[in-house]
Write a protein that holds these residues in place. Structure first.
Motif, PDB file in Angstrom:
ATOM      1  N   ASP A   1      12.586  -1.145 -12.277  1.00 53.88           N
ATOM      2  CA  ASP A   1      12.417  -1.127 -10.823  1.00 53.88           C
ATOM      3  C   ASP A   1      10.990  -1.518 -10.435  1.00 53.88           C
ATOM      4  OD1 ASP A   1      15.035  -0.334 -10.503  1.00 53.88           O
ATOM      5  OD2 ASP A   1      14.549   1.797 -10.444  1.00 53.88           O
ATOM      6  N   VAL A   2      10.025  -1.062 -11.233  1.00 52.58           N
ATOM      7  CA  VAL A   2       8.627  -1.414 -10.981  1.00 52.58           C
ATOM      8  C   VAL A   2       8.433  -2.918 -11.135  1.00 52.58           C
ATOM      9  CG1 VAL A   2       6.251  -1.168 -11.813  1.00 52.58           C
ATOM     10  CG2 VAL A   2       7.730   0.842 -11.658  1.00 52.58           C
ATOM     11  N   GLU A   3       8.991  -3.456 -12.203  1.00 48.50           N
ATOM     12  CA  GLU A   3       8.865  -4.894 -12.445  1.00 48.50           C
ATOM     13  C   GLU A   3       9.490  -5.700 -11.310  1.00 48.50           C
ATOM     14  OE1 GLU A   3       9.868  -8.220 -15.909  1.00 48.50           O
ATOM     15  OE2 GLU A   3      10.601  -6.160 -16.099  1.00 48.50           O
ATOM     16  N   GLU A   4      10.678  -5.279 -10.868  1.00 46.92           N
ATOM     17  CA  GLU A   4      11.363  -5.983  -9.785  1.00 46.92           C
ATOM     18  C   GLU A   4      10.545  -5.932  -8.492  1.00 46.92           C
ATOM     19  OE1 GLU A   4      15.585  -5.686  -7.275  1.00 46.92           O
ATOM     20  OE2 GLU A   4      15.319  -4.559  -9.134  1.00 46.92           O
ATOM     21  N   GLN A   5       9.954  -4.751  -8.200  1.00 47.78           N
ATOM     22  CA  GLN A   5       9.185  -4.605  -6.968  1.00 47.78           C
ATOM     23  C   GLN A   5       7.910  -5.443  -7.002  1.00 47.78           C
ATOM     24  OE1 GLN A   5       9.928  -2.500  -3.916  1.00 47.78           O
ATOM     25  NE2 GLN A   5       8.661  -4.297  -3.550  1.00 47.78           N
ATOM     26  N   ILE A   6       7.219  -5.460  -8.134  1.00 48.88           N
ATOM     27  CA  ILE A   6       5.996  -6.253  -8.237  1.00 48.88           C
ATOM     28  C   ILE A   6       6.312  -7.739  -8.103  1.00 48.88           C
ATOM     29  CG2 ILE A   6       4.124  -6.950  -9.784  1.00 48.88           C
ATOM     30  CD1 ILE A   6       4.063  -4.111 -10.866  1.00 48.88           C
ATOM     31  N   GLU A   7       7.401  -8.169  -8.726  1.00 49.65           N
ATOM     32  CA  GLU A   7       7.787  -9.579  -8.601  1.00 49.65           C
ATOM     33  C   GLU A   7       8.125  -9.931  -7.155  1.00 49.65           C
ATOM     34  OE1 GLU A   7       7.592 -12.046 -10.799  1.00 49.65           O
ATOM     35  OE2 GLU A   7       6.610 -10.545 -12.055  1.00 49.65           O
ATOM     36  N   GLU A   8       8.745  -8.999  -6.456  1.00 49.02           N
ATOM     37  CA  GLU A   8       9.059  -9.242  -5.039  1.00 49.02           C
ATOM     38  C   GLU A   8       7.787  -9.373  -4.221  1.00 49.02           C
ATOM     39  OE1 GLU A   8      10.949  -6.695  -1.383  1.00 49.02           O
ATOM     40  OE2 GLU A   8      12.094  -6.756  -3.250  1.00 49.02           O
ATOM     41  N   PHE A   9       6.812  -8.499  -4.487  1.00 48.61           N
ATOM     42  CA  PHE A   9       5.539  -8.590  -3.771  1.00 48.61           C
ATOM     43  C   PHE A   9       4.842  -9.916  -4.071  1.00 48.61           C
ATOM     44  CE2 PHE A   9       5.285  -3.720  -3.649  1.00 48.61           C
ATOM     45  CZ  PHE A   9       5.730  -3.684  -2.334  1.00 48.61           C
TER      46      PHE A   9
ATOM     47  N   GLU B   1       0.829  -1.209   0.000  1.00 40.93           N
ATOM     48  CA  GLU B   1       0.000   0.000   0.000  1.00 40.93           C
ATOM     49  C   GLU B   1       0.864   1.261   0.000  1.00 40.93           C
ATOM     50  OE1 GLU B   1      -4.101   1.519   2.120  1.00 40.93           O
ATOM     51  OE2 GLU B   1      -2.722   0.284   3.285  1.00 40.93           O
ATOM     52  N   ASP B   2       1.945   1.250   0.811  1.00 39.04           N
ATOM     53  CA  ASP B   2       2.856   2.395   0.835  1.00 39.04           C
ATOM     54  C   ASP B   2       3.466   2.630  -0.539  1.00 39.04           C
ATOM     55  OD1 ASP B   2       2.383   2.779   3.490  1.00 39.04           O
ATOM     56  OD2 ASP B   2       4.288   1.958   4.198  1.00 39.04           O
ATOM     57  N   TRP B   3       3.829   1.547  -1.216  1.00 34.72           N
ATOM     58  CA  TRP B   3       4.467   1.672  -2.529  1.00 34.72           C
ATOM     59  C   TRP B   3       3.495   2.245  -3.553  1.00 34.72           C
ATOM     60  CZ3 TRP B   3       4.152  -1.387  -7.222  1.00 34.72           C
ATOM     61  CH2 TRP B   3       5.186  -1.124  -8.131  1.00 34.72           C
ATOM     62  N   ILE B   4       2.266   1.773  -3.545  1.00 39.23           N
ATOM     63  CA  ILE B   4       1.263   2.299  -4.478  1.00 39.23           C
ATOM     64  C   ILE B   4       0.976   3.762  -4.178  1.00 39.23           C
ATOM     65  CG2 ILE B   4      -1.160   2.140  -5.209  1.00 39.23           C
ATOM     66  CD1 ILE B   4      -0.959  -0.887  -4.821  1.00 39.23           C
ATOM     67  N   ASP B   5       0.866   4.110  -2.897  1.00 43.32           N
ATOM     68  CA  ASP B   5       0.621   5.505  -2.516  1.00 43.32           C
ATOM     69  C   ASP B   5       1.767   6.415  -2.954  1.00 43.32           C
ATOM     70  OD1 ASP B   5      -1.787   4.842  -1.389  1.00 43.32           O
ATOM     71  OD2 ASP B   5      -1.041   4.786   0.673  1.00 43.32           O
ATOM     72  N   GLY B   6       2.983   5.840  -3.036  1.00 46.66           N
ATOM     73  CA  GLY B   6       4.140   6.624  -3.436  1.00 46.66           C
ATOM     74  C   GLY B   6       4.246   6.864  -4.936  1.00 46.66           C
ATOM     75  N   ASP B   7       3.258   6.405  -5.708  1.00 43.55           N
ATOM     76  CA  ASP B   7       3.187   6.607  -7.161  1.00 43.55           C
ATOM     77  C   ASP B   7       4.332   5.908  -7.892  1.00 43.55           C
ATOM     78  OD1 ASP B   7       2.568   7.341  -9.698  1.00 43.55           O
ATOM     79  OD2 ASP B   7       2.829   9.494  -9.419  1.00 43.55           O
ATOM     80  N   PRO B   8       4.203   4.592  -8.111  1.00 42.71           N
ATOM     81  CA  PRO B   8       5.270   3.838  -8.782  1.00 42.71           C
ATOM     82  C   PRO B   8       5.546   4.284 -10.204  1.00 42.71           C
ATOM     83  CG  PRO B   8       3.267   2.510  -8.539  1.00 42.71           C
ATOM     84  CD  PRO B   8       3.074   3.739  -7.719  1.00 42.71           C
ATOM     85  N   SER B   9       4.645   5.058 -10.803  1.00 42.96           N
ATOM     86  CA  SER B   9       4.872   5.511 -12.181  1.00 42.96           C
ATOM     87  C   SER B   9       6.097   6.422 -12.284  1.00 42.96           C
ATOM     88  CB  SER B   9       3.636   6.245 -12.703  1.00 42.96           C
ATOM     89  OG  SER B   9       3.400   7.429 -11.968  1.00 42.96           O
ATOM     90  N   LYS B  10       6.549   6.947 -11.142  1.00 41.81           N
ATOM     91  CA  LYS B  10       7.727   7.815 -11.147  1.00 41.81           C
ATOM     92  C   LYS B  10       9.024   7.011 -11.234  1.00 41.81           C
ATOM     93  CE  LYS B  10       5.470  11.369  -8.328  1.00 41.81           C
ATOM     94  NZ  LYS B  10       5.493  12.092  -7.026  1.00 41.81           N
ATOM     95  N   ALA B  11       8.923   5.713 -10.981  1.00 39.92           N
ATOM     96  CA  ALA B  11      10.114   4.861 -10.977  1.00 39.92           C
ATOM     97  C   ALA B  11      10.383   4.309 -12.377  1.00 39.92           C
ATOM     98  CB  ALA B  11       9.930   3.712  -9.982  1.00 39.92           C
ATOM     99  N   LYS B  12      11.597   3.791 -12.572  1.00 32.60           N
ATOM    100  CA  LYS B  12      11.941   3.144 -13.831  1.00 32.60           C
ATOM    101  C   LYS B  12      11.135   1.848 -13.969  1.00 32.60           C
ATOM    102  CE  LYS B  12      16.709   4.839 -13.767  1.00 32.60           C
ATOM    103  NZ  LYS B  12      18.143   4.442 -13.712  1.00 32.60           N
ATOM    104  N   LEU B  13      10.839   1.488 -15.211  1.00 36.21           N
ATOM    105  CA  LEU B  13      10.027   0.292 -15.453  1.00 36.21           C
ATOM    106  C   LEU B  13      10.689  -0.958 -14.877  1.00 36.21           C
ATOM    107  CD1 LEU B  13       7.526  -0.950 -16.664  1.00 36.21           C
ATOM    108  CD2 LEU B  13       8.740  -1.145 -18.851  1.00 36.21           C
TER     109      LEU B  13
END
Length: 342
Positions: free
Chosen positions: A87-95, A73-85
């Protein structure tokens, strides 16, 4: 009266499911299957919440799920669209891995036996097709077992980096996903080495820490006799500390540590800005043996902590299933440990 853990766990899950649409809209391919997995966990959480009594295993599992939910929830609230793709992919896979780990543990430890068969079957069927992931017990403030789980080789590597001949402040950072034993490892190292420095402190930061209160905690630990007349005379009265502003706490801590050798452990660092503020209060002296050990789940934070030559970042791998079970069991009452062995 409602159980606060139930309220925070189930409420957080409901909030995350509502917000998940943002992630699905922006990254439909990457987020595929996340909602279904979370919904399955949500069903189990609510089933446990309806039970009048829950054993220690269930309570521990619910706490672990809550932490994963809060992180997402914290990550989504932080607006992941600002991150590199990437990094987004890595974070989603970790979740995804953390969610699946929670599902697997729920099945492996037989927690589903007390809830509805339909929920049990849905979770078990899915869990059988996935690799298990280690869990994340709360191993903080002296609660961690003295014996480290897994190989002693990693501990020795980190101890050697911390106790080398580098004559300046040195930072060593352990980075890896939640639930792989970073806190346990850091606790064991702290207990082993703290006597080799003039003073030391072990602090867990976690979600949304107060930098000022974190620094006050460090100050009280490195100065265990703060209540004696000498320190009271110099303005260290504990009742007054909480009224200090952040700048004054930093100045007091820096002034005390500038003539000491210190070893500070910062567990679960989640913010680069938090690290920078804490770092300012920990003197970087020439000809010193000061050491800082940090644990974090985020590579960028680890690299921000370790910016000088000689600093060391260690990526920590997941525990084996055997070591994961050992770590999980270590946090349970003896009666629960015996029950699992039966």
């Amino acid at each position: 009266m409602e159980d606060p853990m139930v309220s925070s766990s189930t409420g957080a899950m409901n909030s995350l499911l509502d917000k998940l649409g943002v992630l699905e809209n922006r990254y439909p391919d990457l987020a595929e299957g996340v909602r279904e997995s979370l919904k399955s966990l949500s069903d189990v959480l609510h089933s446990f919440a309806r039970q009048r009594t829950r054993n220690s295993l269930i309570n521990e599992w619910m706490l672990q799920v809550r932490e994963v939910v809060y992180d997402m929830e914290d990550w989504i609230d932080g607006d992941p669209s600002k991150a590199k793709l990437d990094d987004v992919e890595e974070q989603i896979e970790e979740f995804k891995a953390q969610i699946q780990g929670a599902r697997d543990r729920c099945t492996r430890y037989g927690l589903l036996s007390s809830i509805e068969p339909s929920t049990t079957c849905a979770l078990q069927d899915d869990a059988e097709t996935r690799e298990s992931v280690a869990m994340d017990p709360k191993l903080l403030h002296g609660e961690a077992p003295c014996r480290l789980v897994g190989s002693d080789e990693l501990r020795n590597v980190l101890v050697n980096h911390l106790m080398d001949q580098e004559e300046r402040r040195k930072v060593v950072c352990i980075v890896g996903t939640g639930g792989i034993g970073k806190s346990t490892l850091a606790t064991g190292i702290y207990r082993q080495l703290q006597g080799q420095f003039s003073c030391g402190a072990f602090v867990h930061l976690g979600r949304n820490p107060s930098v000022k209160m974190t620094l006050i905690s460090i100050l009280k630990q490195v100065m265990p006799d703060w209540h004696c007349e000498e320190y009271l005379w110099n303005g260290y009265n504990s009742e007054d500390m909480e009224a200090w502003d952040e700048k004054k706490v930093i100045n007091k801590l820096w002034a005390f540590l500038k003539t000491k050798s210190y070893f500070v452990v910062l567990v679960d660092m989640r913010s680069i800005s938090t690290w920078k503020k804490i770092s300012c209060a920990l003197p970087n002296k020439d000809k010193s043996s000061d050491r800082i050990l940090v644990t974090t789940c985020t590579k960028d934070i680890a690299e921000s902590c370790c910016i000088h030559p000689g600093d060391f970042v260690h990526p920590m791998e997941r525990l084996s299933e055997k070591d994961s079970k050992t770590l999980f069991h270590s946090k349970l009452p003896v009666s629960e440990q015996h029950r699992l062995l039966e």
